[in-house]
Write an enzyme that holds these catalytic residues in place. Structure first.
Site, PDB file in Angstrom:
ATOM      1  CB  SER A  63      35.648  97.326-103.781  1.00 52.24           C
ATOM      2  OG  SER A  63      36.537  96.778-104.336  1.00 52.24           O
TER       3      SER A  63
HETATM    4  N1  SAM Z   1      37.527  91.981-103.408  1.00 56.12           N
HETATM    5  C1  SAM Z   1      38.674  92.604-102.956  1.00 56.12           C
HETATM    6  C2  SAM Z   1      38.474  92.893-101.270  1.00 56.12           C
HETATM    7  O1  SAM Z   1      37.123  92.543-101.007  1.00 56.12           O
HETATM    8  O2  SAM Z   1      39.133  93.345-100.503  1.00 56.12           O
HETATM    9  C3  SAM Z   1      39.197  93.901-103.565  1.00 56.12           C
HETATM   10  C4  SAM Z   1      39.923  93.777-104.505  1.00 56.12           C
HETATM   11  S1  SAM Z   1      40.880  94.818-105.075  1.00 56.12           S
HETATM   12  C5  SAM Z   1      39.963  96.044-105.673  1.00 56.12           C
HETATM   13  C6  SAM Z   1      41.428  93.850-106.782  1.00 56.12           C
HETATM   14  C7  SAM Z   1      42.326  92.595-106.556  1.00 56.12           C
HETATM   15  O3  SAM Z   1      42.339  91.696-107.709  1.00 56.12           O
HETATM   16  C8  SAM Z   1      43.834  92.949-105.964  1.00 56.12           C
HETATM   17  O4  SAM Z   1      44.119  92.354-104.781  1.00 56.12           O
HETATM   18  C9  SAM Z   1      44.603  92.248-107.125  1.00 56.12           C
HETATM   19  O5  SAM Z   1      45.797  91.597-106.733  1.00 56.12           O
HETATM   20  C10 SAM Z   1      43.872  91.175-107.725  1.00 56.12           C
HETATM   21  N2  SAM Z   1      43.915  90.793-109.078  1.00 56.12           N
HETATM   22  C11 SAM Z   1      44.468  91.503-110.034  1.00 56.12           C
HETATM   23  N3  SAM Z   1      44.651  91.022-111.339  1.00 56.12           N
HETATM   24  C12 SAM Z   1      44.381  89.427-110.821  1.00 56.12           C
HETATM   25  C13 SAM Z   1      44.256  88.247-111.761  1.00 56.12           C
HETATM   26  N4  SAM Z   1      44.328  88.215-112.886  1.00 56.12           N
HETATM   27  N5  SAM Z   1      43.858  87.082-110.901  1.00 56.12           N
HETATM   28  C14 SAM Z   1      43.479  87.365-109.532  1.00 56.12           C
HETATM   29  N6  SAM Z   1      43.457  88.409-108.750  1.00 56.12           N
HETATM   30  C15 SAM Z   1      43.847  89.603-109.529  1.00 56.12           C
END
Ligand code: SAM
Length: 212
Positions: free
Chosen positions: A61
């Site tokens: 993000s």
């Molecule tokens: N917090 C992260 C960072 O600091 O790099 C950024 C995260 S990215 C915007 C969103 C993440 O949510 C992705 O890696 C995606 O694979 C994960 N995601 C999507 N659906 C999910 C779920 N149901 N459970 C866990 N992770 C999930």
């Protein structure tokens, strides 16, 4: 490295100019080497205020979003916090630097594995799990803070159920193109919600999220 230290300071000044106020958030973000959470090819943009690819169609993000969500969560030293969407591990590291006891879930196994190794190597004591975060992590409930870093169509009920008395849930909710950030605060059995416009996240995919 001095270059990254300078760039990090500039990034923090920009976040201040954009309205972030909590000095604990600045201190935490100043301690986390964001460039190590970024793929080699994009490392020279690590401290730009933008989201960057981390592989598997996912992103780390934008710093402003990380700061805004962390400030909205209002974490206190020792609070138990659950993050959904570990991604690169950067947000989890920022929460740990705020003094929180961090639990984080990532659905993509490769990202989970990479984040686990990096956070370990940097000495962070964070509990990571590979799985569907829309179900929460009931084993360690309740949480004073739950932060979701992917956009949901609606708020998953298990996350509401796992929120502690006085706790906050910060989650982007809306369509696939744009979401509002919902800041939900639990007071007894009441849940008060404030909404903030103008955020765009990758989709939250899972049983209580978008289908794959
Ligand atoms: N917090 C992260 C960072 O600091 O790099 C950024 C995260 S990215 C915007 C969103 C993440 O949510 C992705 O890696 C995606 O694979 C994960 N995601 C999507 N659906 C999910 C779920 N149901 N459970 C866990 N992770 C999930």
């Amino acid at each position: 490295m001095k270059r990254f230290d300078d760039e990090r300071r500039e990034m923090l000044q920009l976040l201040k100019d954009r309205g972030i106020k909590d000095t604990r958030v600045f201190d935490a973000m100043n301690k986390v080497p964001r460039h190590l959470f970024i793929q080699e090819a994009f490392r020279n943009r690590a401290y730009d205020d933008c989201a960057l690819p981390i592989g598997y169609s996912q992103t780390i993000s934008q710093p402003y979003t990380v700061a805004f969500m962390t400030e909205a969560l209002n974490v206190k030293e020792g609070d138990k916090v659950l993050e959904i969407g570990t991604g690169s591990g950067y947000q989890a590291a920022v929460l740990a630097e705020m003094g929180a006891r961090v639990f984080t879930i990532e659905r993509n196994y490769q990202l989970y594995d990479k984040a686990r190794k990096l956070l370990d190597s940097l000495g962070y004591k964070i509990a990571l799990k590979a799985g569907d975060g829309t179900l929460g992590w009931s084993e360690f409930k309740p949480y004073m803070g739950i932060l979701v870093t992917a956009g949901a169509p609606t708020i998953p009920q298990p996350l509401i159920d796992q929120l502690d008395e006085g706790g906050r849930l910060v989650i982007p909710v809306g369509g696939l193109d744009e979401q509002k950030l919902h800041i939900v605060e639990r007071k007894g059995e009441e849940f008060m919600t404030r909404e903030v416009h103008g955020f765009k996240f990758v989709p939250l995919i899972g049983k209580r999220g978008w289908s794959n």
